[in-house]
Design an enzyme around this catalytic site. Structure first.
Site, PDB file in Angstrom:
ATOM      1  N   ASP A 449       0.822  -1.204   0.000  1.00 55.76           N
ATOM      2  CA  ASP A 449       0.000   0.000   0.000  1.00 55.76           C
ATOM      3  C   ASP A 449       0.858   1.257   0.000  1.00 55.76           C
ATOM      4  O   ASP A 449       1.924   1.311   0.605  1.00 55.76           O
ATOM      5  CB  ASP A 449      -0.891  -0.020   1.258  1.00 55.76           C
ATOM      6  CG  ASP A 449      -1.827   1.168   1.329  1.00 55.76           C
ATOM      7  OD1 ASP A 449      -2.681   1.283   0.448  1.00 55.76           O
ATOM      8  OD2 ASP A 449      -1.685   1.977   2.264  1.00 55.76           O
ATOM      9  N   GLU A 502       1.080  -0.616  -5.179  1.00 52.85           N
ATOM     10  CA  GLU A 502       0.116   0.454  -5.426  1.00 52.85           C
ATOM     11  C   GLU A 502       0.947   1.737  -5.522  1.00 52.85           C
ATOM     12  O   GLU A 502       1.271   2.355  -4.519  1.00 52.85           O
ATOM     13  CB  GLU A 502      -0.904   0.569  -4.289  1.00 52.85           C
ATOM     14  CG  GLU A 502      -1.976   1.597  -4.615  1.00 52.85           C
ATOM     15  CD  GLU A 502      -2.459   2.394  -3.407  1.00 52.85           C
ATOM     16  OE1 GLU A 502      -3.466   3.108  -3.547  1.00 52.85           O
ATOM     17  OE2 GLU A 502      -1.829   2.335  -2.347  1.00 52.85           O
TER      18      GLU A 502
END
Length: 780
Positions: A449, A502
């Protein structure tokens, strides 16, 4: 008095030397009764002619033990050879009496006050012994925690010091074990700035005074073996900060925690027996970027609220199997205090959230998915952590896991703290954590993330709020090195695992190997896949326009092919796109309800045919109209047969099921995802017609023709150029089919090419293009 102090001091250093090399053997006195007795290294006492000394703890040591600032309680407490025999010292707050038991010998120690007890026994060596501790109304017999050698060996300490302990969770934390013949739990924690550390928990009635830990050299690690306690015990570390104040902290490497809002760590032993050997053996046979990879993204606590890991193992596995996805991606499962963070503000990096069950329950879920042939990815959050006072923030009284510079430490968007990626022990904590989930829980992939927030020093910061790196640039060199180390370590240790970034910028080489330098001078970050945020943004922007205006935005759907092979991509329609006012996928679409659903279906058909892997968030597979809410999850009631519009939602779900089935059965759609030779435009510039047509080719050159027509009209006899080596084409998917809720403009018959050149091709076919639909054809 002088001679006593001198003798005691001399004794301490002597004890240290003999403990290091003394063999473990029984002492001169036999074990008492049937209960196991701690086996301590035999140590010879000084000659009996020497003047005996007081066995009591001296004033300085006493003060440090009382205030939790002693670095080496084992040098004071326990049994030690001294002039005149063996001194026994115990620190047992609230005890009324302490008795040494060794075979037939029972010797009550003198009460020195404040919980200290001592005695000098005329023995020639330290015996095997136990302590009989008398409290008000009870007597407790136990081994002496301070007669044991350290539980961490030289290799562990060396690797810890180097920041290279790739199985850090096996060294630090709480571990049930048998040490020197005695069962108990060993505790270890990294707290280099602490003046002292004590372990406390249910076993001590949450008073850690009597359980001070010892500091192991210069590593910053504190350790204690506590005999007689096992799995299920709650515990924390009581840390004395540099300023003398104390803080109670959960274990950063706890493998199990209490259910929030409770915050204690729990001593854990895994009993799960894996049944996924076949899956684990073959998962790395084909590289992920050359495999079918269709992902269903799930927020476990809200997928069907109230289900446990074990109940999810039944229901989620059955659902994903039926829908045909190859993988599930779990939003963060590591423990977190606030459910509203969806798991992205982690406090227990090594513990699955207790909200849904135990760590073994989570293993059971992964195991069941694997046995059904479904891979498991999980979101992993190494960018930042919350400021909760019982967790990682200023863990030992000073910045430790976070950067020492407040400007570097504070995450500008989320009110959290960023990890100090330049500190080797912090990198070790995170790299080992990535390995931990893959090795201990058989996780098949980590979606990392917020990578962009890690890579740039000026991320969400204004001028003056950040300092350039040593080269004057904005790149966070420490974060780059960390990500490279993490990826290299995971790929080396865990065959078949994929890491997914990401990363929302155009950073060069996200999925390039770490040893290959690019134009920027950096080696690649080493990820296996990267989320294609540009494709997601542009294509959703195009779809949001009314079809009459789409001709002016045609490039928003075709531009992704300009850079489609610059990285190994995943096409993500994730949770981030269906919350916070962004609306659900079907609600982003223009027009009335019929047109919205038609757009939705056509878009999914385009997405599944586009180069790159697919990811779809839960609820979007059946065209949920409302945004996702973690409080109640997907609107499953839309699929209730008693609901009037149930057929509309079931039709979309049936389409997703068929998309997945055809996708998995068609190598052209995934085998050459990262090879430009696997894609050919038929027409990418038919803006006035709102048409996109292209070929996907497998390794043998077998094609699939995908045609998306994103206007709400029927176009008859629409001509498309095709290769002349395919004698006939058959429609295998049409998102306008009646069973999906469409108008049923389909092609039931074989379509044969005509020798008329078109679109630069030697032959062409004529199709009736259904409204707002995607059609797939393959050789008949």
């Amino acid at each position: 008095m002088t001679s006593k102090k001198s003798a005691t001091s001399k004794n301490k250093s002597g004890k240290t030397k003999t403990e290091k090399k003394g063999p473990e053997k029984k002492g001169a006195v036999k074990k008492a009764g049937k209960t196991p007795v701690a086996q301590v290294p035999a140590q010879s006492a000084p000659p009996a002619l020497e003047v005996a000394v007081s066995p009591a703890v001296d004033a300085g040591d006493r003060e440090r033990l009382l205030h939790g600032t002693h670095h080496d309680p084992h040098a004071v407490l326990g049994a030690h050879p001294v002039p005149g025999g063996v001194a026994f010292r115990a620190f047992r707050p609230y005890a009324r009496a302490v008795t040494v038991v060794s075979g037939e010998l029972r010797a009550e120690l003198h009460d020195d006050g404040d919980g200290f007890f001592s005695g000098l026994l005329p023995l020639t060596e330290i015996p095997a012994y136990r302590l009989l501790v008398t409290y008000d109304g009870t007597v407790h017999e136990t081994e002496d925690a301070y007669c044991f050698l350290p539980t961490l060996g030289e290799l562990d300490l060396h690797l810890l010091g180097e920041g290279r302990h790739e199985q850090l969770w096996q060294a630090l934390g709480a571990h049930v074990t048998t040490h020197q013949g005695v069962s108990g739990t060993r505790f270890a924690v990294w707290a280099p700035n602490a003046r002292g550390v004590r372990v406390t928990g249910t076993f001590s009635f949450w008073d850690g005074t009597g359980f001070p830990m010892r500091s192991l050299g210069s590593t910053g690690v504190w350790e204690l073996f506590v005999p007689g306690i096992g799995e299920g015990e709650l515990y924390k570390f009581e840390i004395t900060r540099p300023d003398g104040s104390r803080t109670l902290r959960a274990d950063p490497l706890a493998r199990r925690t209490e259910t929030p809002p409770a915050t204690s760590s729990i001593v854990h032993v895994s009993h799960h027996e894996w049944g996924d050997a076949e899956w684990m053996a073959r998962r790395g046979n084909t590289p992920v970027h050359a495999s079918a990879f269709s992902v269903y993204e799930v927020h476990l606590p809200s997928w069907r609220p109230g289900l446990t890991y074990r109940q999810l193992a039944d229901q989620l596995t059955a659902y994903v199997t039926d829908m045909g996805f190859t993988h599930v991606e779990l939003m963060p499962v590591a423990e977190h205090p606030f459910g509203g963070s969806w798991g992205y503000q982690v406090t227990g990096f090594y513990a699955p959230t207790a909200r849904l069950g135990t760590p073994d329950d989570f293993k059971y879920l992964v195991d069941r998915l694997h046995q059904a042939g479904i891979g498991v990815l999980m979101d992993w959050v190494p960018a930042h952590f919350p400021r909760d006072e019982w967790a990682l923030a200023e863990f030992d009284g000073r910045p430790l896991y976070e950067h020492h510079d407040p400007l570097r430490a504070a995450h500008p968007d989320w009110g959290t703290l960023e990890f100090d990626f330049g500190r080797r022990e912090v990198r070790n904590f995170l790299v080992a954590n990535a390995v931990y989930w893959c090795e201990e829980f058989h996780i098949d992939g980590l979606r990392v993330d917020a990578v962009a927030s890690m890579l740039y020093l000026d991320y969400s910061r204004e001028p003056g709020q950040w300092t350039p790196n040593e080269h004057g640039g904005r790149e966070n060199l420490d974060a780059v090195a960390f990500l490279q180390e993490m990826n290299a370590t995971v790929y080396r240790r865990c065959p078949g695992v994929v890491t997914v970034a990401e990363e929302s910028t155009a950073w060069d080489g996200v999925t390039r190997p770490t040893h290959h330098k690019g134009p920027s001078g950096f080696g690649g970050l080493g990820f296996g896949l990267k989320w294609n945020m540009g494709w997601m943004h542009d294509s959703l922007q195009y779809m949001s326009h009314d079809p009459v205006h789409r001709r002016h935005h045609h490039h928003e759907m075709s531009f992704s092919m300009v850079y489609a092979y610059s990285e190994n991509y995943v096409l993500p329609i994730s949770h981030d796109e269906v919350v916070h006012g962004k609306r659900s996928l079907v609600s982003k679409m223009p027009g009335d309800w019929w047109q919205q659903r038609a757009n939705h279906r056509a878009y999914l058909g385009f997405m599944w045919a586009h180069p790159g892997k697919q990811l779809l968030f839960m609820g979007q597979e059946f065209a949920q109209g409302a945004e996702w809410s973690e409080a109640h999850g997907p609107d499953w009631w839309l699929l209730d047969p008693s609901y009037g519009a149930e057929a509309d939602h079931r039709g979309v779900r049936d389409l997703v099921r068929d998309l997945n089935a055809l996708y998995r059965a068609t190598p052209a759609l995934w085998q050459r995802d990262t090879d430009p030779a696997g894609f050919q435009w038929i027409t990418g510039d038919a803006a006035d017609d709102n048409v996109f047509a292209f070929l996907r080719l497998d390794a043998d050159g077998t094609p699939l023709l995908a045609v998306s027509h994103l206007a709400p009209v029927v176009r008859h006899d629409y001509r498309l150029g095709v290769p002349d080596d395919t004698p006939a084409w058959v429609e295998v998917l049409n998102t306008d089919a009646a069973r999906y809720g469409g108008s049923d403009v389909t092609h039931p018959d074989v379509v044969k090419p005509e020798p008329q050149p078109w679109h630069g091709r030697p032959a062409s076919i004529r199709l009736t293009l259904p409204p707002l639909a995607t059609v797939w054809l393959r050789p008949a």
